[in-house]
Every structure is written in structure tokens, then in C-alpha cells.
Design a protein around this motif. Sequence first.
Motif, short mmCIF file in Angstrom:
data_model
loop_
_atom_site.label_atom_id
_atom_site.label_comp_id
_atom_site.label_asym_id
_atom_site.label_seq_id
_atom_site.Cartn_x
_atom_site.Cartn_y
_atom_site.Cartn_z
N ASN A 90 0.84 -1.20 0.00
CA ASN A 90 0.00 0.00 0.00
C ASN A 90 0.87 1.25 0.00
O ASN A 90 1.78 1.38 0.82
N VAL A 91 0.60 2.16 -0.93
CA VAL A 91 1.37 3.39 -1.08
C VAL A 91 0.40 4.56 -1.18
O VAL A 91 -0.59 4.50 -1.90
N VAL A 129 -0.71 12.17 4.63
CA VAL A 129 0.62 11.74 4.19
C VAL A 129 1.66 12.23 5.18
O VAL A 129 1.73 13.41 5.49
N SER A 130 2.47 11.30 5.67
CA SER A 130 3.52 11.68 6.62
C SER A 130 4.77 10.88 6.31
O SER A 130 4.70 9.78 5.77
N TYR A 131 5.89 11.43 6.64
CA TYR A 131 7.16 10.77 6.38
C TYR A 131 7.65 10.17 7.69
O TYR A 131 8.55 10.67 8.33
N VAL A 132 6.97 9.08 8.10
CA VAL A 132 7.27 8.46 9.38
C VAL A 132 7.59 6.99 9.15
O VAL A 132 6.74 6.24 8.68
N GLN A 133 8.80 6.60 9.48
CA GLN A 133 9.17 5.20 9.37
C GLN A 133 8.52 4.43 10.51
O GLN A 133 8.51 4.88 11.66
N GLY A 134 7.96 3.26 10.18
CA GLY A 134 7.38 2.42 11.19
C GLY A 134 5.90 2.59 11.41
O GLY A 134 5.32 1.95 12.27
N ASP A 135 5.27 3.48 10.61
CA ASP A 135 3.82 3.65 10.76
C ASP A 135 3.03 2.63 9.94
O ASP A 135 1.81 2.61 9.98
N GLY A 136 3.72 1.77 9.20
CA GLY A 136 3.07 0.72 8.43
C GLY A 136 2.49 1.17 7.11
O GLY A 136 1.85 0.38 6.43
N THR A 192 14.22 2.72 2.84
CA THR A 192 13.67 1.39 2.58
C THR A 192 13.82 0.48 3.78
O THR A 192 14.76 0.57 4.55
N GLY A 193 12.88 -0.39 3.89
CA GLY A 193 13.01 -1.51 4.79
C GLY A 193 12.77 -1.28 6.26
O GLY A 193 13.41 -1.92 7.07
N TYR A 194 11.85 -0.37 6.63
CA TYR A 194 11.50 -0.35 8.04
C TYR A 194 10.85 -1.69 8.36
O TYR A 194 9.99 -2.15 7.62
N TYR A 195 11.27 -2.33 9.41
CA TYR A 195 10.86 -3.72 9.62
C TYR A 195 10.31 -3.96 11.01
O TYR A 195 10.52 -3.18 11.93
N ALA A 228 8.07 1.81 3.58
CA ALA A 228 9.22 2.49 3.00
C ALA A 228 8.71 3.81 2.43
O ALA A 228 7.77 3.81 1.63
N ASP A 229 9.28 4.92 2.83
CA ASP A 229 8.80 6.23 2.42
C ASP A 229 9.76 6.89 1.43
O ASP A 229 10.98 6.68 1.49
#
Length: 169
Positions: free
Chosen positions: A33-34, A80-87, A110-113, A132-133
Motif C-alpha cells: 500500500n502506497v 501523508v507523513s514521512y514516518v518510518q514504522g507507521d506501516g 527502505t526496509g523499516y521492519y 518504506a517512504d
Amino acid sequence: ASIAFGILVMMSSAAFGYALLSPARKWLTTPKNVRVDSRGLSSVTDSDHGVTAAVNAVTKWNNAPGGPVINILSSNSATVSYVQGDGISDIIFGDPLNICKGSCIAATLTGYYNTGQTGTCGGLNVVAITDADIAFNLRFKFQTVAEGGACSNEIYLESVTTHEVGHLI
């Protein structure tokens, strides 16, 4: 001895030419989802500041072998937010974290896991990539193919978007 040393140096250089992600990670679900930032880019002068062009560039990946890999979610500037880890993977027309400096046109984190979600890939245990944002460097001016102007010193939004989504995938 000097030949052996030369071979060792070449092999060592090749080994450090890339870095493996640690822990190993992979998208475990498709499609990904993007969300595309509905504000667009001010330098793009088409009817929606390049949003439709960016969406079309993203969905081009769905024509690749293997079937649909990207699902575009509707968005507005508030979501829209630039937050790693928000899924949620976001394409934001800006760089709120200042990660794209110098000649960087755009960047993908890339690759928040999530280590709680695991799977296997080719016999290797992997953890799930959850998002990945993508950020754009606004120091550059962008245009869409529909705008024309090949000699305008602007960068095609579609090309950059398609490239960065390749990193996301």
C-alpha cells in the motif's frame, strides 16, 4: 606474492561494494500500500501538480511480471507523513527529514521492519518490511511528460517516481 596480494585486494573491494541488510528483511505481503501526497509539486504546472503523473508512474510496476505489487491509497495532505514504522509507505513531495542533500533528487528510506513478523526467503529467515517512504528534494524543479519542455532544465517526475518505487519494492 604481488599477484596474490592484487587478487586479495580486488576480492576485498568487491566484498565491500554492497551491504546486506541486517537483519535480513523482505516484504511478506503484496500488494504494497502506497499513498501519494495529494499536494503535488509546485514546479509542475499540470492540473494537479503532478499527482496523477506520479500515481501512473507508481502503478506502472503493476504491469511487471508477477502481477500487482502496488495498491495506491487515496490521500490528502493531512494523511501523508514521512514516518518510518507507521506501516504505510508514503510518497511525499518534500523532504521533512532533510535526508536528501547535495545532488540527491529523491530518496527512499527502505526496509523499516518488524522483528515480530517473520518469514523465509530462499531458506533464509527474514523479518517483515512494514513500510518504506519516498522524499523529493525540492531544490530541483520537476515537470511531467505531459507538460513537455524537454529543454527546460527540469526533471521528469515520472522517471524519478518510477525509480524510487523500485527501491521501495
